[in-house]
Design a protein around this motif. Structure first.
Motif: not given
Length: 225
Positions: A96, A98, A100, A139, A143, A189
């Protein structure tokens, strides 16, 4: 480095904010119409995009060409986050894009196996799971799905071999007993369903999302906002 804050541009004015709370420094790195700045608080440090109209402190380094403003580190995997006495690095998702943290919150190191107890980290209830450093969050289900079951993570083996290197930390149930440690992944999450919360589950034979009472204590991994 003093915590001198920064000044942001609004209607032609530059009101000073966050003085004595955050140190901020420009880098020469740019992303589109923004530039990258380093922000340091009491519990974390992170590079973020900032409008070029903001007023941010400058520190120079010497090169053969003279004194210049430094660039942000190009390899985002080497960016470090200092948080609650531990040093984390950041990882860029190959799925993605993204960013982390490289390990569970509270973990002493990145997992070397799915049963690496030094990588288990802390165990948190759903309503106390917002334990991420500044600029990061727990997240959402969507996500987390994109990085796990949506990216061929289907058991504890593939959870560990994924770029997130998720260990099977198990959980701590409401009576304080640790459960399935070394066998199962339970990871919160931030997505709520009524009085329950969604979590990522992985065993040796499957991986999926489920809902749980919020009093259970699960692992937490953080994603950049």
């Amino acid at each position: 480095m003093p915590a001198s804050g920064w000044r942001f541009h609004r209607n032609g004015e530059l009101p000073k904010i966050k003085a004595s709370a955050i140190a901020a420094l420009w880098s020469r790195s740019a992303t589109g119409l923004h530039s990258r700045a380093l922000f340091i608080s009491n519990d974390s440090s992170i590079f973020m995009d900032s409008p070029r109209g903001d007023g941010v402190s400058v520190r120079c380094i010497e090169t053969q060409a003279g004194l210049v403003i430094p660039l942000e580190p190009k390899d985002k995997e080497t960016n470090t986050i200092l948080f609650n006495g531990l040093t984390y690095k950041t990882l860029v998702s190959p799925h993605t894009g993204r960013i982390w943290l490289d390990r569970n919150i509270g973990a002493k190191r990145v997992a070397t196996s799915s049963t690496d107890s030094s990588a288990y980290g802390g165990y948190y209830k759903f309503d106390e799971a917002n334990v991420c450093p500044t600029g990061f969050s727990v997240p959402t289900e969507a996500e987390m799905t994109a990085e796990t079951v949506g990216a061929d993570v289907n058991n504890t083996t593939t959870a560990f071999t994924s770029f997130l290197k998720i260990p099977a930390a198990g959980s701590r149930i409401p009576n304080g007993v640790y459960d399935y440690v070394g066998f199962v992944v339970y990871m919160w999450t931030q997505t709520a369903v009524g009085f329950n919360g969604y979590y990522f589950y992985s065993s040796d034979i499957r991986a999926h999302f489920a809902i749980s009472d919020t009093d259970y204590n699960f692992s937490v991994r953080c994603i950049k906002d």
